[in-house]
Motif scaffolding. Structure first.
Motif, PDB file in Angstrom:
ATOM      1  N   ILE A 237      -0.111  -2.303  -5.353  1.00  0.00           N
ATOM      2  CA  ILE A 237      -0.938  -2.619  -4.183  1.00  0.00           C
ATOM      3  C   ILE A 237      -1.834  -1.436  -3.844  1.00  0.00           C
ATOM      4  O   ILE A 237      -3.029  -1.610  -3.560  1.00  0.00           O
ATOM      5  CB  ILE A 237      -0.062  -3.051  -2.991  1.00  0.00           C
ATOM      6  N   TRP A 238      -1.281  -0.223  -3.882  1.00  0.00           N
ATOM      7  CA  TRP A 238      -2.114   0.957  -3.616  1.00  0.00           C
ATOM      8  C   TRP A 238      -3.201   1.115  -4.665  1.00  0.00           C
ATOM      9  O   TRP A 238      -4.355   1.427  -4.342  1.00  0.00           O
ATOM     10  CB  TRP A 238      -1.260   2.225  -3.523  1.00  0.00           C
ATOM     11  N   ALA A 239      -2.860   0.911  -5.934  1.00  0.00           N
ATOM     12  CA  ALA A 239      -3.867   1.037  -6.996  1.00  0.00           C
ATOM     13  C   ALA A 239      -5.007   0.049  -6.782  1.00  0.00           C
ATOM     14  O   ALA A 239      -6.191   0.401  -6.893  1.00  0.00           O
ATOM     15  CB  ALA A 239      -3.228   0.829  -8.368  1.00  0.00           C
ATOM     16  N   ALA A 240      -4.670  -1.191  -6.462  1.00  0.00           N
ATOM     17  CA  ALA A 240      -5.701  -2.207  -6.215  1.00  0.00           C
ATOM     18  C   ALA A 240      -6.520  -1.874  -4.971  1.00  0.00           C
ATOM     19  O   ALA A 240      -7.744  -2.035  -4.956  1.00  0.00           O
ATOM     20  CB  ALA A 240      -5.060  -3.585  -6.080  1.00  0.00           C
ATOM     21  N   THR A 241      -5.877  -1.387  -3.947  1.00  0.00           N
ATOM     22  CA  THR A 241      -6.566  -1.041  -2.699  1.00  0.00           C
ATOM     23  C   THR A 241      -7.532   0.118  -2.914  1.00  0.00           C
ATOM     24  O   THR A 241      -8.683   0.076  -2.469  1.00  0.00           O
ATOM     25  CB  THR A 241      -5.542  -0.698  -1.606  1.00  0.00           C
ATOM     26  N   VAL A 242      -7.084   1.140  -3.618  1.00  0.00           N
ATOM     27  CA  VAL A 242      -7.935   2.310  -3.850  1.00  0.00           C
ATOM     28  C   VAL A 242      -9.139   1.950  -4.706  1.00  0.00           C
ATOM     29  O   VAL A 242     -10.269   2.342  -4.389  1.00  0.00           O
ATOM     30  CB  VAL A 242      -7.118   3.462  -4.468  1.00  0.00           C
ATOM     31  N   ILE A 243      -8.942   1.191  -5.791  1.00  0.00           N
ATOM     32  CA  ILE A 243     -10.101   0.863  -6.626  1.00  0.00           C
ATOM     33  C   ILE A 243     -11.067  -0.047  -5.871  1.00  0.00           C
ATOM     34  O   ILE A 243     -12.274   0.076  -6.015  1.00  0.00           O
ATOM     35  CB  ILE A 243      -9.709   0.266  -8.003  1.00  0.00           C
TER      36      ILE A 243
ATOM     37  N   GLY B  19      -5.160  10.372  -5.468  1.00  0.00           N
ATOM     38  CA  GLY B  19      -4.127  11.184  -6.105  1.00  0.00           C
ATOM     39  C   GLY B  19      -2.729  10.765  -5.688  1.00  0.00           C
ATOM     40  O   GLY B  19      -1.802  10.713  -6.510  1.00  0.00           O
ATOM     41  N   ALA B  20      -2.555  10.458  -4.408  1.00  0.00           N
ATOM     42  CA  ALA B  20      -1.251  10.013  -3.909  1.00  0.00           C
ATOM     43  C   ALA B  20      -0.867   8.673  -4.528  1.00  0.00           C
ATOM     44  O   ALA B  20       0.306   8.446  -4.873  1.00  0.00           O
ATOM     45  CB  ALA B  20      -1.264   9.923  -2.390  1.00  0.00           C
ATOM     46  N   ALA B  21      -1.837   7.778  -4.683  1.00  0.00           N
ATOM     47  CA  ALA B  21      -1.561   6.470  -5.297  1.00  0.00           C
ATOM     48  C   ALA B  21      -1.173   6.634  -6.764  1.00  0.00           C
ATOM     49  O   ALA B  21      -0.252   5.965  -7.245  1.00  0.00           O
ATOM     50  CB  ALA B  21      -2.773   5.551  -5.156  1.00  0.00           C
ATOM     51  N   VAL B  22      -1.845   7.528  -7.461  1.00  0.00           N
ATOM     52  CA  VAL B  22      -1.504   7.796  -8.869  1.00  0.00           C
ATOM     53  C   VAL B  22      -0.103   8.399  -8.955  1.00  0.00           C
ATOM     54  O   VAL B  22       0.700   7.999  -9.804  1.00  0.00           O
ATOM     55  CB  VAL B  22      -2.561   8.706  -9.536  1.00  0.00           C
ATOM     56  N   SER B  23       0.208   9.333  -8.068  1.00  0.00           N
ATOM     57  CA  SER B  23       1.550   9.941  -8.053  1.00  0.00           C
ATOM     58  C   SER B  23       2.628   8.905  -7.768  1.00  0.00           C
ATOM     59  O   SER B  23       3.694   8.921  -8.402  1.00  0.00           O
ATOM     60  CB  SER B  23       1.619  11.057  -7.013  1.00  0.00           C
ATOM     61  N   ALA B  24       2.360   8.010  -6.832  1.00  0.00           N
ATOM     62  CA  ALA B  24       3.327   6.953  -6.524  1.00  0.00           C
ATOM     63  C   ALA B  24       3.561   6.069  -7.740  1.00  0.00           C
ATOM     64  O   ALA B  24       4.694   5.675  -8.027  1.00  0.00           O
ATOM     65  CB  ALA B  24       2.852   6.121  -5.331  1.00  0.00           C
ATOM     66  N   ALA B  25       2.497   5.768  -8.464  1.00  0.00           N
ATOM     67  CA  ALA B  25       2.630   4.953  -9.674  1.00  0.00           C
ATOM     68  C   ALA B  25       3.428   5.693 -10.747  1.00  0.00           C
ATOM     69  O   ALA B  25       4.293   5.100 -11.402  1.00  0.00           O
ATOM     70  CB  ALA B  25       1.244   4.565 -10.198  1.00  0.00           C
TER      71      ALA B  25
ATOM     72  N   ALA C 250       7.045   5.688  -9.801  1.00  0.00           N
ATOM     73  CA  ALA C 250       7.625   4.350  -9.941  1.00  0.00           C
ATOM     74  C   ALA C 250       7.657   3.887 -11.400  1.00  0.00           C
ATOM     75  O   ALA C 250       8.098   2.785 -11.688  1.00  0.00           O
ATOM     76  CB  ALA C 250       6.839   3.350  -9.092  1.00  0.00           C
ATOM     77  N   LYS C 251       7.169   4.726 -12.286  1.00  0.00           N
ATOM     78  CA  LYS C 251       7.153   4.410 -13.728  1.00  0.00           C
ATOM     79  C   LYS C 251       6.218   3.241 -14.064  1.00  0.00           C
ATOM     80  O   LYS C 251       6.509   2.422 -14.944  1.00  0.00           O
ATOM     81  CB  LYS C 251       8.557   4.133 -14.263  1.00  0.00           C
ATOM     82  N   VAL C 252       5.086   3.178 -13.352  1.00  0.00           N
ATOM     83  CA  VAL C 252       4.048   2.201 -13.694  1.00  0.00           C
ATOM     84  C   VAL C 252       3.161   2.861 -14.750  1.00  0.00           C
ATOM     85  O   VAL C 252       2.683   3.981 -14.562  1.00  0.00           O
ATOM     86  CB  VAL C 252       3.206   1.797 -12.457  1.00  0.00           C
ATOM     87  N   GLU C 253       2.973   2.169 -15.836  1.00  0.00           N
ATOM     88  CA  GLU C 253       2.244   2.704 -16.966  1.00  0.00           C
ATOM     89  C   GLU C 253       0.782   3.006 -16.613  1.00  0.00           C
ATOM     90  O   GLU C 253       0.109   2.177 -15.994  1.00  0.00           O
ATOM     91  CB  GLU C 253       2.261   1.707 -18.131  1.00  0.00           C
TER      92      GLU C 253
ATOM     93  N   ASP D 263       9.841  -3.648  -9.480  1.00  0.00           N
ATOM     94  CA  ASP D 263      10.678  -3.346  -8.314  1.00  0.00           C
ATOM     95  C   ASP D 263       9.767  -3.020  -7.123  1.00  0.00           C
ATOM     96  O   ASP D 263       8.532  -3.005  -7.257  1.00  0.00           O
ATOM     97  CB  ASP D 263      11.679  -2.228  -8.617  1.00  0.00           C
ATOM     98  N   ASP D 264      10.372  -2.787  -5.963  1.00  0.00           N
ATOM     99  CA  ASP D 264       9.580  -2.560  -4.744  1.00  0.00           C
ATOM    100  C   ASP D 264       8.642  -1.362  -4.865  1.00  0.00           C
ATOM    101  O   ASP D 264       7.491  -1.426  -4.428  1.00  0.00           O
ATOM    102  CB  ASP D 264      10.491  -2.374  -3.534  1.00  0.00           C
ATOM    103  N   ALA D 265       9.116  -0.266  -5.441  1.00  0.00           N
ATOM    104  CA  ALA D 265       8.267   0.925  -5.589  1.00  0.00           C
ATOM    105  C   ALA D 265       7.083   0.630  -6.506  1.00  0.00           C
ATOM    106  O   ALA D 265       5.968   1.103  -6.263  1.00  0.00           O
ATOM    107  CB  ALA D 265       9.082   2.101  -6.125  1.00  0.00           C
ATOM    108  N   GLN D 266       7.315  -0.156  -7.536  1.00  0.00           N
ATOM    109  CA  GLN D 266       6.236  -0.507  -8.452  1.00  0.00           C
ATOM    110  C   GLN D 266       5.234  -1.448  -7.794  1.00  0.00           C
ATOM    111  O   GLN D 266       4.023  -1.288  -7.970  1.00  0.00           O
ATOM    112  CB  GLN D 266       6.817  -1.127  -9.723  1.00  0.00           C
ATOM    113  N   ILE D 267       5.724  -2.412  -7.026  1.00  0.00           N
ATOM    114  CA  ILE D 267       4.814  -3.307  -6.308  1.00  0.00           C
ATOM    115  C   ILE D 267       3.971  -2.505  -5.320  1.00  0.00           C
ATOM    116  O   ILE D 267       2.751  -2.705  -5.219  1.00  0.00           O
ATOM    117  CB  ILE D 267       5.566  -4.441  -5.597  1.00  0.00           C
ATOM    118  N   ALA D 268       4.595  -1.587  -4.625  1.00  0.00           N
ATOM    119  CA  ALA D 268       3.851  -0.736  -3.692  1.00  0.00           C
ATOM    120  C   ALA D 268       2.766   0.034  -4.442  1.00  0.00           C
ATOM    121  O   ALA D 268       1.609   0.112  -3.985  1.00  0.00           O
ATOM    122  CB  ALA D 268       4.791   0.217  -2.973  1.00  0.00           C
ATOM    123  N   ALA D 269       3.114   0.584  -5.593  1.00  0.00           N
ATOM    124  CA  ALA D 269       2.133   1.335  -6.386  1.00  0.00           C
ATOM    125  C   ALA D 269       0.989   0.441  -6.856  1.00  0.00           C
ATOM    126  O   ALA D 269      -0.175   0.854  -6.846  1.00  0.00           O
ATOM    127  CB  ALA D 269       2.828   1.991  -7.586  1.00  0.00           C
TER     128      ALA D 269
END
Length: 157
Positions: free
Chosen positions: A127-133, A22-28, A31-34, A119-125
């Motif tokens: 990385i988190w999305a890939a890590t969680v899946i 949930g936190a990773a989805v919120s970060a995305a 960060a405006k990641v689609e 941007d940095d926030a999107q890259i972080a999101a």
């Protein structure tokens, strides 16, 4: 052979995993990641890891969000097709590098390519999305979760 039911045996850890997701989805979202891009990430990592349960879930979720069959079917050969944008290609390359971290440790060129379109926030999101899946893939594979019954929440229209 029946495998351990993690949610039943370790509900606190399973809950923590859900909270991380949930936190990773919120970060995305922040960060405006689609959301559609997140599904491509989830599908691609699940293809690499051979996770049938997650492939079933995330291809259904992608279709529910309007993703085309053509793009879903060709995702495992995304480099060979004209179907993905520069942004999607950078996210997919980063996802593959994170998923296959043992093979190159996320090369600087892959990271630089992502940094050109995110941007940095999107890259972080991402990385988190890939890590969680990747974590969910390992859970589903280790416990032999059965694909099929999952149905996505339908968008209210």
């Amino acid at each position: 052979m029946a495998r351990v039911a993690l949610k039943k045996i370790t509900p606190d850890v399973s809950g923590a995993m859900g909270t991380l997701h949930g936190a990773a989805v919120s970060a995305a979202q922040d960060a405006k990641v689609e959301p559609e891009l997140l599904e491509l990430i989830r599908i691609r990592a699940s293809q690499i890891n051979g996770c049938a349960f997650c492939l079933d879930m995330h291809t259904k979720d992608a279709r529910a969000q309007g993703e085309s069959e053509q793009r879903i079917y060709s995702l495992n050969a995304w480099r060979e097709t004209p179907f993905f944008t520069e942004r999607e290609r950078a996210a997919l390359a980063l996802t593959e590098a994170v998923t296959l971290v043992h093979d190159g440790h996320v090369p600087d060129a892959v990271y630089a390519e992502a940094a050109e379109v995110f941007d940095d926030a999107q890259i972080a999101a991402l990385i988190w999305a890939a890590t969680v899946i990747n974590a969910y893939n390992r859970i589903a594979i280790a416990t032999r979760m059965v694909p099929g019954p999952y149905q996505p929440v339908q968008k209210k229209g």
